[in-house]
Design an enzyme around this catalytic site. Structure first.
Site, mmCIF file in Angstrom:
data_model
loop_
_atom_site.group_PDB
_atom_site.id
_atom_site.type_symbol
_atom_site.label_atom_id
_atom_site.label_comp_id
_atom_site.label_asym_id
_atom_site.label_seq_id
_atom_site.Cartn_x
_atom_site.Cartn_y
_atom_site.Cartn_z
ATOM 1 N N HIS A 305 -3.580 -5.869 5.593
ATOM 2 C CA HIS A 305 -2.905 -6.362 6.783
ATOM 3 C C HIS A 305 -1.834 -7.346 6.364
ATOM 4 C CE1 HIS A 305 -2.300 -8.106 10.754
ATOM 5 N NE2 HIS A 305 -2.830 -6.996 11.205
ATOM 6 N N ASP A 363 -8.529 -0.960 12.401
ATOM 7 C CA ASP A 363 -8.423 0.493 12.528
ATOM 8 C C ASP A 363 -9.450 1.244 11.692
ATOM 9 O OD1 ASP A 363 -6.342 0.490 14.322
ATOM 10 O OD2 ASP A 363 -4.905 0.098 12.738
HETATM 11 N N1 CMC Z 1 -4.269 0.732 -0.005
HETATM 12 C C1 CMC Z 1 -3.880 0.491 -1.270
HETATM 13 N N2 CMC Z 1 -3.026 -0.479 -1.627
HETATM 14 C C2 CMC Z 1 -2.531 -1.245 -0.647
HETATM 15 C C3 CMC Z 1 -2.900 -1.067 0.704
HETATM 16 C C4 CMC Z 1 -3.806 -0.045 1.011
HETATM 17 N N3 CMC Z 1 -4.192 0.168 2.283
HETATM 18 N N4 CMC Z 1 -2.266 -1.982 1.482
HETATM 19 C C5 CMC Z 1 -1.514 -2.703 0.633
HETATM 20 N N5 CMC Z 1 -1.681 -2.275 -0.638
HETATM 21 C C6 CMC Z 1 -1.062 -2.852 -1.834
HETATM 22 C C7 CMC Z 1 0.401 -2.463 -1.925
HETATM 23 O O1 CMC Z 1 0.585 -1.303 -2.697
HETATM 24 C C8 CMC Z 1 0.992 -3.680 -2.587
HETATM 25 O O2 CMC Z 1 0.736 -3.623 -3.956
HETATM 26 P P1 CMC Z 1 1.790 -4.232 -5.017
HETATM 27 O O3 CMC Z 1 1.848 -5.688 -4.726
HETATM 28 O O4 CMC Z 1 1.168 -3.918 -6.338
HETATM 29 O O5 CMC Z 1 3.083 -3.532 -4.766
HETATM 30 C C9 CMC Z 1 0.173 -4.840 -2.038
HETATM 31 O O6 CMC Z 1 -1.097 -4.271 -1.669
HETATM 32 C C10 CMC Z 1 0.793 -5.504 -0.812
HETATM 33 O O7 CMC Z 1 1.085 -4.489 0.131
HETATM 34 P P2 CMC Z 1 2.360 -4.500 1.088
HETATM 35 O O8 CMC Z 1 2.617 -3.122 1.580
HETATM 36 O O9 CMC Z 1 3.481 -5.218 0.399
HETATM 37 O O10 CMC Z 1 1.835 -5.429 2.240
HETATM 38 P P3 CMC Z 1 2.372 -5.457 3.712
HETATM 39 O O11 CMC Z 1 1.961 -6.752 4.286
HETATM 40 O O12 CMC Z 1 3.821 -5.108 3.774
HETATM 41 O O13 CMC Z 1 1.591 -4.230 4.418
HETATM 42 C C11 CMC Z 1 0.086 -2.946 5.688
HETATM 43 C C12 CMC Z 1 0.538 -4.372 5.286
HETATM 44 C C13 CMC Z 1 -0.919 -3.050 6.824
HETATM 45 C C14 CMC Z 1 1.285 -2.134 6.188
HETATM 46 C C15 CMC Z 1 -0.553 -2.272 4.450
HETATM 47 O O14 CMC Z 1 -1.659 -3.008 4.009
HETATM 48 C C16 CMC Z 1 -0.941 -0.808 4.721
HETATM 49 O O15 CMC Z 1 -0.099 0.083 4.601
HETATM 50 N N6 CMC Z 1 -2.244 -0.560 5.099
HETATM 51 C C17 CMC Z 1 -2.669 0.761 5.461
HETATM 52 C C18 CMC Z 1 -2.244 1.050 6.891
HETATM 53 C C19 CMC Z 1 -3.096 0.307 7.901
HETATM 54 O O16 CMC Z 1 -4.309 0.281 7.820
HETATM 55 N N7 CMC Z 1 -2.402 -0.299 8.906
HETATM 56 C C20 CMC Z 1 -3.059 -0.971 10.023
HETATM 57 C C21 CMC Z 1 -2.752 -2.425 10.096
HETATM 58 S S1 CMC Z 1 -3.840 -3.268 11.252
HETATM 59 C C22 CMC Z 1 -3.449 -2.670 12.793
HETATM 60 C C23 CMC Z 1 -2.085 -2.989 13.254
HETATM 61 O O17 CMC Z 1 -1.668 -4.155 13.168
HETATM 62 O O18 CMC Z 1 -1.410 -2.087 13.737
#
Ligand code: CMC
Length: 428
Positions: A305, A363
């Site tokens: 998140h 989720d």
């Molecule tokens: N699985 C594997 N690796 C992950 C995941 C994941 N679900 N989420 C983040 N990472 C890694 C990502 O690859 C990155 O690694 P590095 O620093 O080595 O490049 C690091 O963790 C940080 O990730 P980010 O994408 O820079 O973080 P963010 O804050 O931009 O993204 C997120 C947050 C929710 C989009 C992401 O965690 C994600 O894609 N999760 C899966 C989708 C999901 O479950 N979304 C629902 C969010 S909660 C409900 C809502 O608010 O709608």
């Protein structure tokens, strides 16, 4: 004396006012940065940017805290119902018994939708994704309810608010019924908000439908958990759309469009699809390895998140609700649940996930719960949209009522071609 912070940018030192909220990090007010330095700030994805002042929802992502108007989500989910949370988000205080009865009554009296809208629905392909239908039909409310689109009229704003909260379940149920080829079921005013929604989804005209109170209560709690979440992508979309003076129905349609993406509300659908794809506990290590592989775009859906770097407090309640629903329905051996429980256990101990603070989010368990209730995967994000509508409209209302509100207009770092002269076709 007001507090200021100093920024040193090149050879310039500028003083910026520091503003403190009631809790949470303070902010540096950079509104005058450009006029004083000729520079913008650069923050793609807004990871360090507060876009507005708000009194509605507070999140402490490090501690896993979520408060609505100061009240912890756990207490709201345990003691209240969804419409109480709606009232709280909209008006700032928990309602008295009379206020609650009046609010429930007003919402209930707006649940029907213009009969002409049924014809509007029938213009869609039957196999259209219900989120596509929702984006379009919620936007179309502004065509059917012109008399509540003048945002400068406080009374019209109230009516639009009531209408949109009341009509979302009716339209969500219609999107579902249309998709499966069953007749629309009209709302029934002697049922509470969530029971009414369950009935509109699952009743058929040829027999009586009895709402299961345990399932209704569980779904109502799911709605509470999704009601608002501060300045997330879809809420910011609603605020940005609203900042231009667009009518609330159009703004909520914009919010629904943003919510649809798999990184946001679409994650519940994606999480369930992922659990089905993993299929059984033995396959989990393979998927964990994929999620950790930098060269593989696969992510564990339902994990991570932007704000929570701790257990999402909503996910804990969601997991409990999931077990309650499966128990009530007598589902003892759900292979998806087995996969989910084991995946969660492994991920919570795996160095990659621990180090990156990737915890299960709301989720992760919501898909299993909604599937057990009988909702198809394509409806999951629709249910999220239904519940989040109150958050969107409360945030929109707060913005419209703020006298200092102005149109949202971010700037950019331009990296395209500098000025050059037009080249005629024959000379290119
Ligand atoms: N699985 C594997 N690796 C992950 C995941 C994941 N679900 N989420 C983040 N990472 C890694 C990502 O690859 C990155 O690694 P590095 O620093 O080595 O490049 C690091 O963790 C940080 O990730 P980010 O994408 O820079 O973080 P963010 O804050 O931009 O993204 C997120 C947050 C929710 C989009 C992401 O965690 C994600 O894609 N999760 C899966 C989708 C999901 O479950 N979304 C629902 C969010 S909660 C409900 C809502 O608010 O709608």
């Amino acid at each position: 004396m007001s507090e200021t912070g100093k920024f040193i940018l090149g050879d310039k030192t500028v003083e910026m006012p520091v503003k403190h909220g009631s809790i949470g990090p303070a902010v540096a007010d950079i509104a005058k940065l450009y006029s004083q330095t000729g520079m913008f700030t650069y923050d793609p994805g807004f990871t360090s940017t507060a876009s507005c002042e708000s009194k509605i929802t507070y999140i402490d992502g490090d501690e896993g805290v979520l408060l609505h108007r100061g009240y912890p989500i756990e207490q709201l989910a345990e003691h209240g119902d969804f419409l109480e949370t709606c009232y709280l988000l909209l008006y700032g205080e928990l309602p008295t018994a009379n206020q609650k009865a009046d609010f429930d009554y007003r919402i209930t009296r707006h649940t029907m939708i213009h009969e002409q809208m049924a014809k509007f629905f029938s213009g869609f392909r039957r196999d259209a994704h219900p989120m596509a239908v929702m984006v379009a039909s919620v936007g179309a409310l502004s065509a059917f309810y012109h008399d509540s689109t003048d945002i400068s009229d406080p009374q019209q704003r109230v009516v639009a608010t009531m209408r949109i909260i009341a009509k979302m379940p009716t339209m969500a149920a219609m999107a579902y019924k249309y998709n499966i080829g069953q007749p629309f079921i009209y709302p029934k005013n002697d049922l509470d908000y969530t029971s009414n929604f369950l009935r509109m989804c699952f009743a058929v005209p040829c027999e009586e439908y009895k709402v299961n109170p345990i399932l209704s209560r569980a779904l109502d709690r799911i709605f509470i958990l999704h009601a608002d979440h501060e300045q997330n992508a879809s809420t910011s979309t609603v605020r940005l759309a609203g900042s231009s003076g667009a009518n609330p129905f159009a703004c909520i349609a914009a919010g629904i469009a943003c919510l649809w993406g798999p990184a946001h509300g679409g994650a519940n659908e994606a999480a369930l699809k992922m659990l089905s794809e993993i299929g059984s506990v033995e396959n989990i290590p393979k998927y964990i390895a994929k999620a950790k592989d930098k060269n593989d775009p696969f992510r564990l859906m339902g994990f991570g998140h932007r704000v929570y770097k701790n257990y999402d407090p909503r996910a804990k309640i969601m997991a409990k609700t999931c077990h309650e629903v499966l128990g009530e329905l007598g589902i003892k051996d759900d292979p998806l649940l087995d996969v989910a429980v084991e995946l969660e256990r492994i991920a919570l101990h795996d160095e990659y996930f621990v180090e990156k603070k990737l915890y299960p989010n709301i989720d992760f368990y919501s898909g299993i719960t909604l599937k057990a209730m009988g909702f198809p995967v394509s409806m999951f994000t629709v249910l999220f949209a239904l519940a989040r509508t109150v958050g969107w409209i409360a945030q929109w209302k707060e913005m419209i009522e703020d006298p200092s509100q102005k149109i949202g207009r971010p700037r950019q770092l331009y990296t395209g071609a500098p000025k050059r002269d037009y080249v005629k076709m024959g000379s290119r």
